[in-house]
Design a protein around this motif. Structure first.
Motif, PDB file in Angstrom:
ATOM      1  N   PRO A 199      12.860  -9.159   0.135  1.00 53.53           N
ATOM      2  CA  PRO A 199      12.493  -8.171  -0.897  1.00 53.53           C
ATOM      3  C   PRO A 199      13.646  -7.931  -1.878  1.00 53.53           C
ATOM      4  CG  PRO A 199      11.881  -7.405   1.299  1.00 53.53           C
ATOM      5  CD  PRO A 199      12.755  -8.615   1.493  1.00 53.53           C
ATOM      6  N   ARG A 200      13.293  -7.800  -3.158  1.00 53.95           N
ATOM      7  CA  ARG A 200      14.291  -7.533  -4.196  1.00 53.95           C
ATOM      8  C   ARG A 200      14.367  -6.038  -4.484  1.00 53.95           C
ATOM      9  NH1 ARG A 200      11.893 -11.683  -8.503  1.00 53.95           N
ATOM     10  NH2 ARG A 200      10.000 -11.078  -7.360  1.00 53.95           N
ATOM     11  N   SER A 201      15.556  -5.582  -4.864  1.00 56.11           N
ATOM     12  CA  SER A 201      15.751  -4.152  -5.116  1.00 56.11           C
ATOM     13  C   SER A 201      14.861  -3.647  -6.234  1.00 56.11           C
ATOM     14  CB  SER A 201      17.221  -3.884  -5.449  1.00 56.11           C
ATOM     15  OG  SER A 201      17.624  -4.654  -6.575  1.00 56.11           O
ATOM     16  N   SER A 202      14.495  -4.539  -7.163  1.00 53.27           N
ATOM     17  CA  SER A 202      13.664  -4.129  -8.294  1.00 53.27           C
ATOM     18  C   SER A 202      12.232  -3.817  -7.891  1.00 53.27           C
ATOM     19  CB  SER A 202      13.657  -5.233  -9.358  1.00 53.27           C
ATOM     20  OG  SER A 202      13.130  -6.440  -8.817  1.00 53.27           O
ATOM     21  N   GLN A 203      11.867  -4.178  -6.672  1.00 49.71           N
ATOM     22  CA  GLN A 203      10.498  -3.957  -6.226  1.00 49.71           C
ATOM     23  C   GLN A 203      10.251  -2.534  -5.768  1.00 49.71           C
ATOM     24  OE1 GLN A 203      10.467  -7.238  -3.340  1.00 49.71           O
ATOM     25  NE2 GLN A 203       8.934  -8.271  -4.605  1.00 49.71           N
ATOM     26  N   GLY A 204      11.303  -1.738  -5.701  1.00 52.63           N
ATOM     27  CA  GLY A 204      11.148  -0.327  -5.386  1.00 52.63           C
ATOM     28  C   GLY A 204      11.158  -0.044  -3.893  1.00 52.63           C
ATOM     29  N   PRO A 205      11.130   1.269  -3.531  1.00 51.48           N
ATOM     30  CA  PRO A 205      11.169   1.653  -2.119  1.00 51.48           C
ATOM     31  C   PRO A 205       9.899   1.230  -1.378  1.00 51.48           C
ATOM     32  CG  PRO A 205      10.659   3.551  -3.515  1.00 51.48           C
ATOM     33  CD  PRO A 205      10.995   2.419  -4.440  1.00 51.48           C
ATOM     34  N   GLY A 206      10.074   1.039  -0.077  1.00 47.64           N
ATOM     35  CA  GLY A 206       8.937   0.676   0.767  1.00 47.64           C
ATOM     36  C   GLY A 206       8.656  -0.800   0.843  1.00 47.64           C
ATOM     37  N   GLN A 207       9.392  -1.618   0.072  1.00 52.17           N
ATOM     38  CA  GLN A 207       9.100  -3.046   0.066  1.00 52.17           C
ATOM     39  C   GLN A 207       9.534  -3.738   1.356  1.00 52.17           C
ATOM     40  OE1 GLN A 207       7.234  -4.744  -2.143  1.00 52.17           O
ATOM     41  NE2 GLN A 207       6.868  -2.682  -2.939  1.00 52.17           N
ATOM     42  N   TRP A 208      10.585  -3.241   1.996  1.00 52.41           N
ATOM     43  CA  TRP A 208      11.034  -3.851   3.248  1.00 52.41           C
ATOM     44  C   TRP A 208       9.958  -3.704   4.330  1.00 52.41           C
ATOM     45  CZ3 TRP A 208      14.685  -7.179   4.499  1.00 52.41           C
ATOM     46  CH2 TRP A 208      15.742  -7.366   3.607  1.00 52.41           C
ATOM     47  N   LYS A 209       9.398  -2.511   4.438  1.00 52.16           N
ATOM     48  CA  LYS A 209       8.340  -2.304   5.432  1.00 52.16           C
ATOM     49  C   LYS A 209       7.116  -3.153   5.117  1.00 52.16           C
ATOM     50  CE  LYS A 209       5.400   1.259   7.461  1.00 52.16           C
ATOM     51  NZ  LYS A 209       5.035   2.709   7.468  1.00 52.16           N
ATOM     52  N   ALA A 210       6.749  -3.210   3.839  1.00 54.14           N
ATOM     53  CA  ALA A 210       5.561  -3.973   3.440  1.00 54.14           C
ATOM     54  C   ALA A 210       5.747  -5.465   3.671  1.00 54.14           C
ATOM     55  CB  ALA A 210       5.247  -3.703   1.969  1.00 54.14           C
ATOM     56  N   ALA A 211       7.006  -5.938   3.646  1.00 56.80           N
ATOM     57  CA  ALA A 211       7.260  -7.374   3.787  1.00 56.80           C
ATOM     58  C   ALA A 211       6.990  -7.882   5.201  1.00 56.80           C
ATOM     59  CB  ALA A 211       8.706  -7.678   3.404  1.00 56.80           C
ATOM     60  N   PHE A 212       6.886  -6.951   6.166  1.00 60.73           N
ATOM     61  CA  PHE A 212       6.675  -7.357   7.558  1.00 60.73           C
ATOM     62  C   PHE A 212       5.223  -7.236   8.005  1.00 60.73           C
ATOM     63  CE2 PHE A 212      11.216  -6.586   7.536  1.00 60.73           C
ATOM     64  CZ  PHE A 212      11.708  -7.556   8.401  1.00 60.73           C
ATOM     65  N   ILE A 213       4.347  -6.765   7.125  1.00 60.26           N
ATOM     66  CA  ILE A 213       2.967  -6.510   7.544  1.00 60.26           C
ATOM     67  C   ILE A 213       1.981  -7.122   6.549  1.00 60.26           C
ATOM     68  CG2 ILE A 213       3.591  -4.358   8.712  1.00 60.26           C
ATOM     69  CD1 ILE A 213       2.479  -2.867   6.269  1.00 60.26           C
ATOM     70  N   VAL A 214       0.709  -7.135   6.981  1.00 59.98           N
ATOM     71  CA  VAL A 214      -0.391  -7.529   6.097  1.00 59.98           C
ATOM     72  C   VAL A 214      -1.258  -6.287   5.894  1.00 59.98           C
ATOM     73  CG1 VAL A 214      -2.367  -9.052   5.770  1.00 59.98           C
ATOM     74  CG2 VAL A 214      -0.371  -9.868   7.044  1.00 59.98           C
ATOM     75  N   ARG A 215      -1.307  -5.804   4.678  1.00 66.33           N
ATOM     76  CA  ARG A 215      -2.066  -4.582   4.404  1.00 66.33           C
ATOM     77  C   ARG A 215      -3.571  -4.828   4.473  1.00 66.33           C
ATOM     78  NH1 ARG A 215       1.857  -2.979  -0.575  1.00 66.33           N
ATOM     79  NH2 ARG A 215       1.930  -5.265  -0.628  1.00 66.33           N
ATOM     80  N   ARG A 216      -4.296  -3.825   4.979  1.00 63.59           N
ATOM     81  CA  ARG A 216      -5.739  -3.960   5.148  1.00 63.59           C
ATOM     82  C   ARG A 216      -6.451  -4.161   3.817  1.00 63.59           C
ATOM     83  NH1 ARG A 216      -7.293   0.801   9.554  1.00 63.59           N
ATOM     84  NH2 ARG A 216      -6.016  -0.017  11.286  1.00 63.59           N
ATOM     85  N   THR A 217      -5.888  -3.601   2.768  1.00 63.80           N
ATOM     86  CA  THR A 217      -6.539  -3.684   1.459  1.00 63.80           C
ATOM     87  C   THR A 217      -6.236  -4.994   0.729  1.00 63.80           C
ATOM     88  OG1 THR A 217      -4.628  -2.533   0.491  1.00 63.80           O
ATOM     89  CG2 THR A 217      -6.505  -1.181   1.178  1.00 63.80           C
ATOM     90  N   ALA A 218      -5.356  -5.818   1.298  1.00 62.99           N
ATOM     91  CA  ALA A 218      -4.970  -7.057   0.610  1.00 62.99           C
ATOM     92  C   ALA A 218      -6.132  -8.037   0.582  1.00 62.99           C
ATOM     93  CB  ALA A 218      -3.765  -7.674   1.311  1.00 62.99           C
ATOM     94  N   LYS A 219      -6.313  -8.670  -0.572  1.00 55.35           N
ATOM     95  CA  LYS A 219      -7.364  -9.665  -0.737  1.00 55.35           C
ATOM     96  C   LYS A 219      -6.846 -10.817  -1.590  1.00 55.35           C
ATOM     97  CE  LYS A 219     -11.204  -6.348  -0.497  1.00 55.35           C
ATOM     98  NZ  LYS A 219     -12.384  -5.790  -1.213  1.00 55.35           N
TER      99      LYS A 219
END
Length: 424
Positions: A199-219
């Motif tokens: 994850p890059r710093s420009s992507q904002g907070p919460g990106q580290w957590k999101a990088a380890f999971i697959v979100r239910r809303t992702a399509k």
């Protein structure tokens, strides 16, 4: 007159992304084949037993007979006085058969492979030669000396998967080298994938957590990207380990030299397989039982597992020993014996190896999922299964982006055409 805008300079990340993409697309089918065949081979012998194709059981209770007695029983059963014994092994556990490998003179290989273990020195199995070498494996009840099975080298579907995974059915060293370069490609994909996932710093907070999971809303593209990245990061260490060990199997000398530059040690592979002795004129070489006794005198807390016999006057005898609690697949103690001078030439003991020697000794076992228990074996299986998943999600990301981009361009052209028509 306005100047045309300067072309945008491509970043390192862009070019790495292109490298990652096109390695994956170009080698998609070979890499998927390597993953699937590798996963199947991890549990090949368990599958054989389920199908009733595994080694027969040895049911007689009692003390196991000596290696020399096993060899004599095998020679008598072969009905071919021209065959010479090249290896003998005891079972690793009670209930398994002992085995003797016989070959015709001049056909025995200096680097024998082990039946069902893809050539693993660590496994302690009786070596099998190429099917063309005419070698014969005889499985024996270690107590009663009853012949349980006589077979040629590995055949059937296990041989098919082994040859496809190990050398792509290409004879000689070329096939193994090609497989090795496929392993290098997988290592490149792993390293570049880690950089692209980070994850890059420009992507904002919460990106580290999101990088380890697959979100239910992702399509669509996002779903495939998140699944690709999440599975990749959770399996990265194992993925890199299994593929590095695969590259070692294809290029053992180069990898050993590289490891020894960091952790100095002996080239054990060369020392074991190329050990030479000087024949003594008129001297009778020692028998296998005497060689085993000599080896055990150097490692008294270990018991006999296998012996690779001298097939030429200048070749040493190699005795394999294991200690109590040995896990099948882990490196074994190997004692090199001079059969003419009745002396020990060298001892390769996992407990006294240097860091570099230990790393090299574990390469085969780590690649085949052996020596570290059932959980590690399952994880190695998973490391093969996820390669098709990477291939599918990577391909779908490329294809969906390409489709969406073309749809966008088509929509833009339609708007421009409509604007021109309205202007006219």
């Amino acid at each position: 007159m306005s100047k045309s805008p300067k072309p945008q300079r491509r970043s390192f990340r862009y070019w790495l992304q292109q490298l990652h993409l096109w390695i994956g697309l170009i080698l998609l089918l070979p890499l998927v084949m390597m993953g699937i065949t590798g996963a199947v081979l991890v549990y090949a012998h368990d599958i054989e037993h389920l199908l009733g194709q595994g080694e027969p059981s040895a049911r007689t209770v009692g003390d196991w007979r000596s290696p020399a007695e096993l060899i004599e029983a095998a020679r008598a059963a072969s009905n071919d006085p021209t065959r010479i014994p090249i290896a003998v092994r005891w079972p690793t556990e009670v209930g398994e058969p002992a085995a003797v490998r016989l070959s015709r003179p001049g056909m025995a290989s200096e680097r024998p492979q082990f039946r069902g273990e893809q050539g693993s020195q660590a496994q302690g199995r009786v070596p099998t030669q190429s099917p063309f070498a005419g070698s014969l494996q005889i499985l024996i009840d270690p107590v009663s000396l009853t012949i349980l099975e006589t077979e040629q080298a590995m055949t059937g579907w296990v041989r098919f998967f082994h040859d496809l995974h190990g050398h792509l059915f290409i004879a000689g060293g070329l096939g193994r080298e090609l497989v090795g370069w496929l392993g290098v490609a997988l290592l490149v994909l792993g390293c570049s994938g880690l950089y692209l996932w980070w994850p890059r710093s420009s992507q904002g907070p919460g990106q580290w957590k999101a990088a380890f999971i697959v979100r239910r809303t992702a399509k669509g593209v996002r779903f495939n990207r998140e699944l690709h990245g999440a599975v990749g990061i959770w399996s990265l260490l194992l993925f890199m380990l299994v593929n590095f060990t695969g590259v070692y199997l294809a290029f053992p000398q180069q990898i050993t030299a590289a490891v020894n530059t960091i952790w100095p040690g002996r080239d054990m592979r060369a020392a074991m397989f190329q050990a030479r002795v000087e024949p003594v004129r008129g001297a009778v070489p020692m028998g296998v039982d005497e060689a085993v006794a000599l080896a055990r005198s150097r490692v008294p807390d270990a018991r006999f597992l296998n012996a690779f016999l001298s097939i030429r006057p200048d070749q040493a005898t190699r005795i394999g020993l294991i200690r109590p609690g040995h896990s099948e697949g882990a490196p074994i103690v190997t004692v090199i014996v001079d059969p003419f001078r009745r002396s020990v030439v060298d001892v390769f003991d996992p407990t006294t190896m240097s860091a570099g020697e230990g790393i090299i000794a574990w390469q085969r076992a780590l690649h085949y999922g052996e020596g570290l228990g059932g959980i590690y074996k399952f994880l190695v299986f998973v490391s093969g299964v996820i390669i098709p998943l990477f291939a599918v999600t990577g391909f779908l990301m490329w294809w969906l982006k390409r489709r969406n981009r073309r749809a966008g361009e088509k929509a833009k052209r339609a708007i421009l055409d409509a604007a021109r028509q309205s202007a006219d």
